[in-house]
Design a protein around this motif. Structure first.
Motif, PDB file in Angstrom:
ATOM      1  N   PRO A  37       0.798  -1.208   0.000  1.00 21.39           N
ATOM      2  CA  PRO A  37       0.000   0.000   0.000  1.00 21.39           C
ATOM      3  C   PRO A  37       0.832   1.260   0.000  1.00 21.39           C
ATOM      4  O   PRO A  37       0.360   2.302  -0.404  1.00 21.39           O
ATOM      5  CB  PRO A  37      -0.829  -0.137   1.294  1.00 21.39           C
ATOM      6  CG  PRO A  37      -0.058  -1.093   2.143  1.00 21.39           C
ATOM      7  CD  PRO A  37       0.606  -2.006   1.220  1.00 21.39           C
ATOM      8  N   SER A 228       0.346   9.979   8.207  1.00 23.11           N
ATOM      9  CA  SER A 228       0.607   9.170   7.013  1.00 23.11           C
ATOM     10  C   SER A 228       1.913   9.571   6.327  1.00 23.11           C
ATOM     11  O   SER A 228       2.616   8.721   5.768  1.00 23.11           O
ATOM     12  CB  SER A 228      -0.561   9.296   6.027  1.00 23.11           C
ATOM     13  OG  SER A 228      -0.717  10.635   5.599  1.00 23.11           O
ATOM     14  N   ASN A 317       1.055  -1.285   6.535  1.00 21.12           N
ATOM     15  CA  ASN A 317       0.008  -1.666   7.479  1.00 21.12           C
ATOM     16  C   ASN A 317       0.130  -0.919   8.800  1.00 21.12           C
ATOM     17  O   ASN A 317      -0.877  -0.568   9.422  1.00 21.12           O
ATOM     18  CB  ASN A 317       0.058  -3.179   7.726  1.00 21.12           C
ATOM     19  CG  ASN A 317      -0.393  -3.966   6.509  1.00 21.12           C
ATOM     20  OD1 ASN A 317      -1.183  -3.469   5.701  1.00 21.12           O
ATOM     21  ND2 ASN A 317       0.112  -5.178   6.352  1.00 21.12           N
ATOM     22  N   TYR A 320      -1.482   2.287   8.152  1.00 19.24           N
ATOM     23  CA  TYR A 320      -2.934   2.186   8.167  1.00 19.24           C
ATOM     24  C   TYR A 320      -3.479   2.123   9.596  1.00 19.24           C
ATOM     25  O   TYR A 320      -4.485   2.752   9.922  1.00 19.24           O
ATOM     26  CB  TYR A 320      -3.383   0.934   7.400  1.00 19.24           C
ATOM     27  CG  TYR A 320      -3.384   1.119   5.920  1.00 19.24           C
ATOM     28  CD1 TYR A 320      -3.813   2.303   5.339  1.00 19.24           C
ATOM     29  CD2 TYR A 320      -2.964   0.096   5.072  1.00 19.24           C
ATOM     30  CE1 TYR A 320      -3.813   2.472   3.977  1.00 19.24           C
ATOM     31  CE2 TYR A 320      -2.958   0.255   3.706  1.00 19.24           C
ATOM     32  CZ  TYR A 320      -3.387   1.446   3.164  1.00 19.24           C
ATOM     33  OH  TYR A 320      -3.385   1.610   1.812  1.00 19.24           O
ATOM     34  N   ILE A 345      -8.365   6.900   3.705  1.00 24.71           N
ATOM     35  CA  ILE A 345      -7.632   5.654   3.482  1.00 24.71           C
ATOM     36  C   ILE A 345      -7.420   5.424   1.983  1.00 24.71           C
ATOM     37  O   ILE A 345      -6.345   4.988   1.545  1.00 24.71           O
ATOM     38  CB  ILE A 345      -8.393   4.476   4.118  1.00 24.71           C
ATOM     39  CG1 ILE A 345      -8.352   4.595   5.648  1.00 24.71           C
ATOM     40  CG2 ILE A 345      -7.796   3.143   3.682  1.00 24.71           C
ATOM     41  CD1 ILE A 345      -9.165   3.547   6.373  1.00 24.71           C
ATOM     42  N   ARG A 349      -3.767   5.168   0.045  1.00 24.19           N
ATOM     43  CA  ARG A 349      -3.398   4.101  -0.890  1.00 24.19           C
ATOM     44  C   ARG A 349      -2.922   4.671  -2.224  1.00 24.19           C
ATOM     45  O   ARG A 349      -2.041   4.109  -2.875  1.00 24.19           O
ATOM     46  CB  ARG A 349      -4.590   3.172  -1.134  1.00 24.19           C
ATOM     47  CG  ARG A 349      -4.961   2.286   0.041  1.00 24.19           C
ATOM     48  CD  ARG A 349      -6.059   1.314  -0.339  1.00 24.19           C
ATOM     49  NE  ARG A 349      -5.603   0.399  -1.366  1.00 24.19           N
ATOM     50  CZ  ARG A 349      -4.982  -0.769  -1.117  1.00 24.19           C
ATOM     51  NH1 ARG A 349      -4.746  -1.122   0.127  1.00 24.19           N
ATOM     52  NH2 ARG A 349      -4.600  -1.545  -2.099  1.00 24.19           N
TER      53      ARG A 349
END
Length: 643
Positions: A37, A228, A317, A320, A345, A349
């Motif tokens: 991702p 992020s 992950n 996330y 989200i 991605r």
């Protein structure tokens, strides 16, 4: 020819595959693998390709080729940006549907509302579908336009190279591998084409995607955006850590792969010799050693490449988890909605993909600039001396040729013909003899003006050949060389190569004069038989007969024969010599002779050694002098002594 040239591009002199090209191929394969991702592409996607010496200058020249397509390029840029913007808004709007669905479910649970508003959700979904369809249509249109532009530029580059080849001096090709020239017109131009058709629009869309997604992420939550973004440096550290260790193994893998391929090619091409000398065991042992080294390096490189994606998935992950935890906390405090979390989200991605694409594109641009630089270097090579503004027009050619104090060297510092002078009267048959490297073929190249003399003059009918157009000069001569050259086409087309307008009757007359008609008619399809590299039912001698027939058909004023009968049997040689005497009748002829028995009846024999005429005269006269010619002649007919 094409097969051998392609081999030149993929192998060095030792039979090793070019590691740079192989590395580029490996990079392409790695980049196509799916990523996690927070990343896409393997470690080889981050490796550097061939670097140009002048990136900015080369790219400016390449951009200049886009000049005639400014409008199309601007349309592509606009369409690419608009298409990307539409796709960016999709997750944000889709998040509203998620929010509506969540609110409706909660209302049903609590009994405080009408429940799920499917009408509103349907409108939102239709809006998103419309945006994605419009984005796809715009992307298709800009791709179609850009492909048309890139193909046109590719066409112009190849046309310019093809035209340049015809203006290049022969000296360039004598010092350059033919495969190298072929690579510029095929591989290098293809690299430029692929970049223009794919990478240009991808650069625009990737930049727009990065900026647009970053803006959308900040509009949803600056806190989650910062969380992020913190994951990206960690991903880059892992990538660099693995790449530094895997890059060396990938290069070793390509080197050893080249060694294995080179050994296999040598063994199979020399299969008879390997069998004859009982070297099978030694060959297998050598192959085993090379294959073991290849196995070791390939295992290490593939292992390191393989752990890249699991590591990236793990880091992704973690990101996330952090984003979801932060999003849940903010949703509880009513700072964002559930739909915003879902949209965020999706943006996460999508965010790292264009970043990785830009990294890959930067590598592609380096390779493209290197390829374009090679193309432009070729286009900038020095050309032949321009033709004179007012060339001499020789309507009637007598065939009087004079070399007057000619001095020449392929390298100005290494002169091989020193002060060479001789006069050849019309209709004379002049044989040029001498040891290897004496300058026999060089004289012919100067006469045809493949090269210009350093000093002195070559005259035809009293006119300096530099005052004639090269085309007019070369039309005066018919050439039959020791190395036959036939192209992929019918026998009729090959014979007509120098005189395409010749009638069938003239072709038949030429082949009969060259004693080729009898075997041509015995072939499948006769004169319509197609010759190519795989032709095995045409012998070397028969091929030579076809080139001799080609010379008959041209009906030139003067002839150049480079041991034209060296590839035929004795019986055919006698027939050809008889035909050649008829062909040379009343024509000035230059015969480069290796077998001195073939030029006994020449009107003049020029004996050349180290670039100078050391003897000249007829065969009997030169034998009586008992000089250098007599020594050469006797050495060819001396009886070997038996111990």
């Amino acid at each position: 020819m094409s097969t051998s040239n392609n081999k030149n591009q993929t192998s060095n002199s030792n039979g090793n595959t070019d590691p740079k090209k192989a590395q580029s191929s490996q990079s392409t394969r790695q980049s196509s693998h799916g990523g996690g991702p927070f990343g896409r592409g393997g470690p080889m996607a981050m490796m550097k390709g061939d670097k140009p010496r002048d990136f900015k200058g080369t790219m400016k020249k390449l951009i200049a080729y886009l000049g005639p397509h400014k409008l199309a390029t601007m349309i592509v840029i606009i369409l690419s940006m608009v298409s990307t913007v539409f796709s960016i808004f999709g997750p944000k709007i889709l998040g509203q549907a998620t929010t509506k669905l969540f609110e409706g479910v909660m209302q049903q649970i609590t009994g405080s509302g009408i429940g799920i508003d499917f009408t509103a959700i349907g409108r939102i979904l239709l809006t998103v579908l419309g945006l994605y369809i419009l984005s796809a249509v715009l992307s298709y249109i800009q791709g179609w336009i850009m492909v048309a532009v890139s193909v046109d530029i590719t066409y112009n580059l190849r046309r310019n190279i093809a035209e340049k080849i015809n203006r290049m001096p022969l000296k360039y090709f004598d010092g350059t591998n033919h495969g190298e020239v072929l690579s510029r017109i095929t591989n290098d131009v293809d690299t430029v084409n692929q970049t223009l058709s794919q990478s240009l629009s991808q650069i625009i869309s990737s930049i727009t995607m990065v900026v647009g997604i970053l803006v959308m992420m900040f509009t949803i939550s600056w806190q989650m955006t910062l969380i992020s973004l913190l994951v990206i440096p960690l991903s880059l550290v892992i990538v660099q850590f693995i790449v530094k260790r895997s890059q060396g193994y990938f290069r070793q893998q390509q080197d050893y792969l080249g060694n294995v391929n080179g050994h296999i090619e040598e063994m199979f091409s020399g299969h008879v010799e390997v069998k004859a000398f009982n070297a099978e065991k030694r060959s297998i042992e050598t192959f085993g050693g090379l294959n073991t080294k290849l196995y070791d390096t390939a295992w290490k490189s593939q292992f390191l490449s393989g752990i890249m994606m699991p590591m990236m998935n793990f880091v992704g992950n973690l990101g996330y988890v952090a984003v979801v935890v932060a999003g849940g906390y903010l949703a509880i405090r009513n700072l964002i909605t559930i739909g915003d979390i879902q949209a965020f989200i999706q943006y996460v991605r999508s965010f790292t993909q264009p970043i990785t694409q830009l990294a890959n594109i930067s590598n592609v641009l380096q390779q493209t600039a290197a390829a374009a630089e090679r193309v432009f270097e070729f286009l900038n090579e020095a050309e032949e001396v321009p033709e004179v503004e007012k060339p001499v027009d020789l309507s009637a050619i007598e065939g009087h040729v004079e070399f007057r104090n000619v001095k020449f060297g392929y390298d100005a510092e290494k002169i091989i013909i020193n002060n060479f002078s001789t006069s050849v009267k019309p209709g004379m048959r002049v044989a040029i003899v001498g040891p290897t490297g004496a300058g026999k073929t060089t004289l012919v190249k100067l006469l045809m003006r493949f090269y210009d003399v350093n000093s002195g003059t070559i005259l035809v009918d009293g006119h300096d050949i530099r005052n004639l157009r090269r085309e007019d000069l070369r039309c005066m001569f018919g050439m039959v060389l020791q190395d036959t050259w036939l192209f992929n086409g019918t026998i009729m087309e090959n014979i007509r190569y120098g005189n395409e307008s010749a009638s069938d009757e003239k072709v038949f007359a030429a082949t009969k004069a060259a004693h080729a008609d009898y075997f041509i008619r015995a072939l499948p399809n006769g004169y319509n038989m197609v010759l190519n590299e795989e032709t095995s039912n045409i012998s070397a001698g028969q091929k030579q007969l076809l080139t001799i027939a080609r010379a008959f058909l041209i009906d030139p004023a003067m002839l150049i024969l480079d041991e034209a009968t060296s590839s035929v049997d004795t019986h055919t040689e006698l027939l050809i010599q008889k035909a050649m005497r008829n062909l040379m009748q009343d024509r000035t002829s230059f015969i480069i002779a290796h077998r001195l028995s073939t030029i006994r009846d020449a009107d003049l024999i020029l004996v050349i050694n180290e670039g100078d005429i050391i003897e000249q005269g007829k065969h009997d006269e030169l034998l009586k002098k008992n000089g250098f010619y007599a020594e050469l002649y006797n050495s060819q007919f001396a009886q070997p002594q038996v111990a």
